[in-house]
Each structure stands twice: as structure tokens, then as C-alpha cells.
Design a protein around this motif. Structure first.
Motif, PDB file in Angstrom:
ATOM      1  N   PRO A  42       0.813  -1.224   0.000  1.00 39.02           N
ATOM      2  CA  PRO A  42       0.000   0.000   0.000  1.00 39.02           C
ATOM      3  C   PRO A  42       0.846   1.274   0.000  1.00 39.02           C
ATOM      4  O   PRO A  42       0.512   2.248  -0.676  1.00 39.02           O
ATOM      5  N   THR A  43       1.950   1.254   0.747  1.00 39.64           N
ATOM      6  CA  THR A  43       2.828   2.419   0.784  1.00 39.64           C
ATOM      7  C   THR A  43       3.472   2.668  -0.575  1.00 39.64           C
ATOM      8  O   THR A  43       3.571   3.818  -1.034  1.00 39.64           O
ATOM      9  N   SER A  92      -3.324  -1.676   5.898  1.00 38.72           N
ATOM     10  CA  SER A  92      -4.587  -2.159   5.336  1.00 38.72           C
ATOM     11  C   SER A  92      -4.791  -1.688   3.895  1.00 38.72           C
ATOM     12  O   SER A  92      -4.666  -0.502   3.597  1.00 38.72           O
ATOM     13  N   PHE A  93      -5.134  -2.630   3.011  1.00 34.08           N
ATOM     14  CA  PHE A  93      -5.479  -2.294   1.623  1.00 34.08           C
ATOM     15  C   PHE A  93      -6.824  -1.574   1.544  1.00 34.08           C
ATOM     16  O   PHE A  93      -7.085  -0.853   0.587  1.00 34.08           O
ATOM     17  N   LEU A 156     -16.626  -2.946  -3.692  1.00 32.27           N
ATOM     18  CA  LEU A 156     -16.350  -1.645  -4.312  1.00 32.27           C
ATOM     19  C   LEU A 156     -14.875  -1.261  -4.183  1.00 32.27           C
ATOM     20  O   LEU A 156     -14.274  -0.748  -5.134  1.00 32.27           O
ATOM     21  N   ILE A 157     -14.300  -1.522  -3.023  1.00 30.14           N
ATOM     22  CA  ILE A 157     -12.883  -1.205  -2.806  1.00 30.14           C
ATOM     23  C   ILE A 157     -12.024  -1.955  -3.824  1.00 30.14           C
ATOM     24  O   ILE A 157     -11.163  -1.378  -4.491  1.00 30.14           O
ATOM     25  N   ILE A 370      -3.835  -9.275  -8.828  1.00 30.64           N
ATOM     26  CA  ILE A 370      -4.357 -10.455  -8.125  1.00 30.64           C
ATOM     27  C   ILE A 370      -4.850 -10.067  -6.739  1.00 30.64           C
ATOM     28  O   ILE A 370      -5.928 -10.487  -6.301  1.00 30.64           O
ATOM     29  N   MET A 371      -4.069  -9.241  -6.040  1.00 29.09           N
ATOM     30  CA  MET A 371      -4.452  -8.833  -4.688  1.00 29.09           C
ATOM     31  C   MET A 371      -5.788  -8.094  -4.689  1.00 29.09           C
ATOM     32  O   MET A 371      -6.687  -8.395  -3.891  1.00 29.09           O
ATOM     33  N   PHE A 372      -5.938  -7.126  -5.585  1.00 27.23           N
ATOM     34  CA  PHE A 372      -7.152  -6.323  -5.609  1.00 27.23           C
ATOM     35  C   PHE A 372      -8.341  -7.132  -6.124  1.00 27.23           C
ATOM     36  O   PHE A 372      -9.472  -6.942  -5.679  1.00 27.23           O
TER      37      PHE A 372
END
Length: 476
Positions: A42-43, A92-93, A156-157, A370-372
Motif C-alpha cells: 500500500p505504501t 490495510s489495503f 467496491l474497494i 491479483i491482490m485487488f
């Protein structure tokens, strides 16, 4: 090594057992391996998208340090703060889209990287009070924020963040070679590597799938001359945490969507801690369980406030570490001391962040896609498991439609004042408000009526089929 009386054969070391140094170190390394990419990604995304440049190595260092501090607080438990479980805290994503929106609000006003970070960390620090307050009555919150609402917001995220991943795959915002075959090839290589490692039966290899995908992509990109280490020599030897290094600013339009995510994070943490209690062979009902949940959610909020004050993004409990407990059979909360030590040690040296900053956008995008996508599907799973009756479909359809609508066509709000546009122009904010509002006003029996009608229809069809079966033999 000291082995306690674990209540289950599944665990080698129970919650309050004290494993020896070698066992604790090995278990801690596997937890770090499972969470490392989640902590720093995330950073890297926020730094890259908002153009924070030279600040990224320091921000990565702070993310690792505060994750270590947060993990220690959660496991050690200070008064009412902390769950007392072996649960790793990490960036946190869920906050990504709201934090990026906050950053662009400042950037569009002509703000510097320091101004952007001052607003992000100031807003996150104040908004953490939302989760801290909610921790005292988290059990009551579930009556308003139901799985349908939570699943809709999480979906949605994920869907919103996929756009960022695809942009990185193409080369990143403003890249001169946007969409070039080389960029697409690098991203595909990362994707394929992750898929291959996920097919292995060895659990440790599967845990390291994302790290291996990024490593392969990074090495190939370096061999192609797309990685430049020349700036590493300018980095300091050690990163020292400086509270509110960039200042402290506040913006209401940035505050609201981030505050909403703190509510959702509180509920997610409840689920993660419940799963952690189960794999640690601890009770999942009764006073002790409620105490752990409230303490864990409070720990989440306090750790997020600490993270913001030390120049890092909000934190949450990492669910992937529950799998590590099952893999190793080590649920001892004393292992958290080793995990915290490793993370803080990694964070002290900014060269780690400097190297990671050189990660080519297509390589990072191949992994984050893949993560999202997984985040979006996690939301879909929550919705599906709660039961997709007519009421649930109504809430989900309108909320996701409104959220993605303003994301795809931001011009729909062009006639609104800038302050209002910044608030409801965030897909997460408008989608979350719609889901919560509809969940409150729509009667619960809307779905029950449909289920009853479907049951009657199925019964009628079954009765008709039964009659045909009886009649046909008589015809013959």
C-alpha cells in the motif's frame, strides 16, 4: 524449548506456551514472509500514484516499524488494548482508495508531497478515534453494518483499485511507454509466476507466491535495464521514526470516507480475530471471547493512531497469518515478540525501501491485480454467503452502481460545489452511504417474502412432476 499443555493435537505450542529461540524464530520468519508484501505494497502504491518520490523509502521503513509495534501491542495486551492473540498487524489495503482520494484533493490544490502526507496522516490519526470508540460496542454495530453492507463496500474497494493495478501494468500514470509490449510482458510474467507457485502442494511455497512473482519480475526487469540503483547511495544508513514529520493537517472531505473504512475495518477485524481464536483453540463465545474482540478492535484503532503519528498508513489484523498458525502448529503469542523484532529491524534500514521503490510499475501491477481482484471477490463471497435474496440484490445493485458510476463518469457531479464533489465523488463514500441507508430503510421481510414465494413455486413444480410420474405408467 518449553512446550506447554496444548489442548489439541493440532497445536504444538498453545497460546500461552513459550517455544524456544529456534522454534520462535522460524515461526516468526514464516509470519513475516506471509505478511511482508502486504505491509509494504500500500505504501509503494500511494507513494507512486501521488508522486511522493524521495519520501517512499522512509515511508516503507515506517510501515515495517509500526507493523512490528502494532503486532507486539496486540499480542502482549496492555490493559484493555490488544487481543492477546498471535495476530500480525499490517498496513490495510481497504484504505487505499480513500487515502489516494485524500492525496489528490491536496495535490489538485497545488500541494507539495509534504502537504499531501500531512493531510493523509492528520486525517488518519483523527479518524482512528472512530474505531477506538466503536470497539466498546462492536457487538451492537453488526445490527446496522450487516454482511450485505460490508460485502458491498469491500467489493467496491477491490473493483476501484483494479483500475490502479491495470494502470501500473501498462507502465504507471504518465509513463512515456504506457501500454508497451515490454510492460505487458513483465506483468504477465509476474502473474504466471504467482499462479505457478500457488499450484504447489508445499504450503510454504504457496505462502511465498507473491514474493516469488515480484522477485522474478524484478530480476528480469533489472536485466532489461529498467531498474536504477544509483539513488541508493543518497539514502541514510538508518531511518528514525519522527512523530508527524510532515506536519498535521485536516480536510473534512478526506476525513469522511476514511472514517467509514475504519467502521468496516472494525468488523473485518472481528472476523479475523474470531478465526484466529479458532485456529489457536481458544473459545469463540463467552466473556473471554468478547473481551478479546473488544481489545483487538481497540488495539486496531490505537495502532492505527500510532501508525499515523509515525508517518504510516492505517493498520489492521492480517488474516493470512491464521494460515501460518495452522501450518506451523505454533499459536504462542510470545512469538509476536520475534515477529515485532524482525519487522522493526527491517524497517530501521531505508535501503530496503529504496530497493523496493525501484520496483517497475508493471511488476508491481502484475501482483496487485491479483491482490485487488481477491479483495473484490472476498466482498462477493461475503454477499453470497449472507444470502442473495431480492432485498440483498437491491441494496448491492444500487450501491455498487452508484459507486462505480461516479468512478467511471466523474463529470456527473461537475455542477456541484467542490467540497461536496470531493465527498460524494469518492466511489467508496457514495456506495457505502447508499448501502447503509438502504439496509436501514428496506424492510427485512422484503427478502423473506421472495424466499417464501420461491419455496411455494418449487413445491408446486415438484407436485406437478410427481403427478406426471403417476399418470405416465397408466398411459402405457
Amino acid at each position: 524449548m518449553a512446550k506447554g499443555n496444548s489442548s489439541s493435537n493440532d497445536l504444538v505450542f498453545g497460546l500461552d506456551d513459550r517455544p524456544g529461540f529456534s522454534v520462535s524464530t522460524f515461526a516468526a520468519l514464516q509470519h513475516v514472509l506471509a505478511s511482508f508484501i502486504g505491509i509494504i505494497t500500500p505504501t509503494l502504491i500511494v507513494g507512486g500514484v501521488l508522486g511522493l518520490g524521495s519520501e517512499i523509502p522512509y515511508l516503507v521503513s515506517m510501515a515495517l516499524i509500526v507493523s512490528g509495534i502494532g503486532t507486539f501491542i496486540q499480542a502482549r495486551r496492555f490493559g484493555p488494548i490488544g487481543s492477546g492473540l498471535l495476530c500480525v498487524q499490517g498496513t490495510s489495503f481497504a484504505f487505499l482508495s480513500s487515502i489516494l482520494a485524500a492525496g489528490f484533493i491536496v495535490k489538485n490544490r497545488g500541494g507539495t508531497p509534504e502537504d499531501i502526507l500531512a493531510t493523509i496522516f492528520g486525517v488518519c490519526f483523527l479518524a482512528a478515534s472512530v474505531e477506538i470508540i466503536l470497539s466498546r460496542f462492536i457487538d451492537k454495530l453488526k445490527k446496522i453494518i450487516t454482511p450485505i453492507v460490508t460485502g458491498t463496500i469491500i467489493t467496491l474497494i477491490g473493483l476501484h483499485l483494479i483500475k490502479i493495478a491495470m494502470t501500473d501494468i501498462a507502465g504507471g500514470f504518465g509513463a512515456p511507454d504506457l501500454g508497451s509490449p515490454v510492460n505487458l510482458l513483465l506483468a504477465s510474467l509476474v502473474l504466471i509466476t504467482i499462479v505457478i507457485f500457488n499450484r504447489f502442494q508445499v504450503h510454504l511455497l504457496r505462502l511465498s507466491a507473491v514474493i516469488m512473482g515480484l522477485t522474478v519480475g524484478f530480476v528480469v526487469a533489472w536485466s532489461m535495464g529498467k531498474v536504477d540503483f544509483s539513488t541508493l547511495s543518497t539514502l541514510p544508513l538508518v531511518s528514525v521514526p519522527v512523530p508527524f514529520k510532515y506536519g498535521f493537517n485536516f480536510d473534512l472531505a478526506a476525513f469522511i470516507p476514511i472514517a467509514i473504512i475504519y467502521v468496516i475495518t472494525a468488523l473485518e477485524t472481528t472476523g479475523d480475530l474470531t478465526a484466529n481464536s479458532m485456529v489457536s483453540k481458544q473459545p469463540v463465545t463467552g466473556p473471554l471471547f468478547v473481551k478479546r474482540i473488544k481489545g483487538g478492535v481497540l488495539g486496531d484503532g490505537v495502532n492505527s493512531a500510532i501508525a499515523a503519528s509515525l508517518n504510516s498508513l492505517p493498520m489492521t489484523t492480517f488474516s493470512q497469518n491464521n494460515g501460518v498458525i495452522q501450518l506451523t502448529g505454533v499459536a504462542s503469542r510470545y512469538v509476536a515478540v520475534f515477529i515485532a523484532g524482525i519487522l522493526v529491524l527491517l524497517g530501521l534500514f531505508p535501503i530496503i525501501g529504496g530497493v523496493l521503490q525501484q520496483m517497475p510499475k508493471p511488476v508491481l501491477g502484475g501482483a496487485t491485480l491479483i491482490m485487488f481482484g481477491t479483495v473484490a471477490m472476498a466482498g462477493v463471497k461475503i454477499i453470497a454467503e449472507s444470502g442473495l435474496d431480492r432485498r440483498a440484490m437491491f441494496i448491492t445493485a444500487i450501491s455498487i452502481g452508484m459507486g462505480l458510476g461516479v468512478d467511471f463518469v466523474p463529470e456527473v457531479l461537475s455542477s456541484m460545489p467542490d467540497q461536496m464533489k470531493n465527498i460524494i465523488g469518492n466511489p467508496l463514500t457514495i456506495g457505502a452511504f447508499a448501502a447503509i441507508f438502504l439496509n436501514i430503510i428496506l424492510p427485512e421481510d422484503l427478502g423473506a417474502e421472495e424466499s417464501e414465494a420461491q419455496a411455494e413455486e418449487v413445491f408446486s413444480e415438484s407436485e406437478a412432476e410427481a403427478q406426471v410420474v403417476v399418470v405416465e405408467p397408466n398411459k402405457s
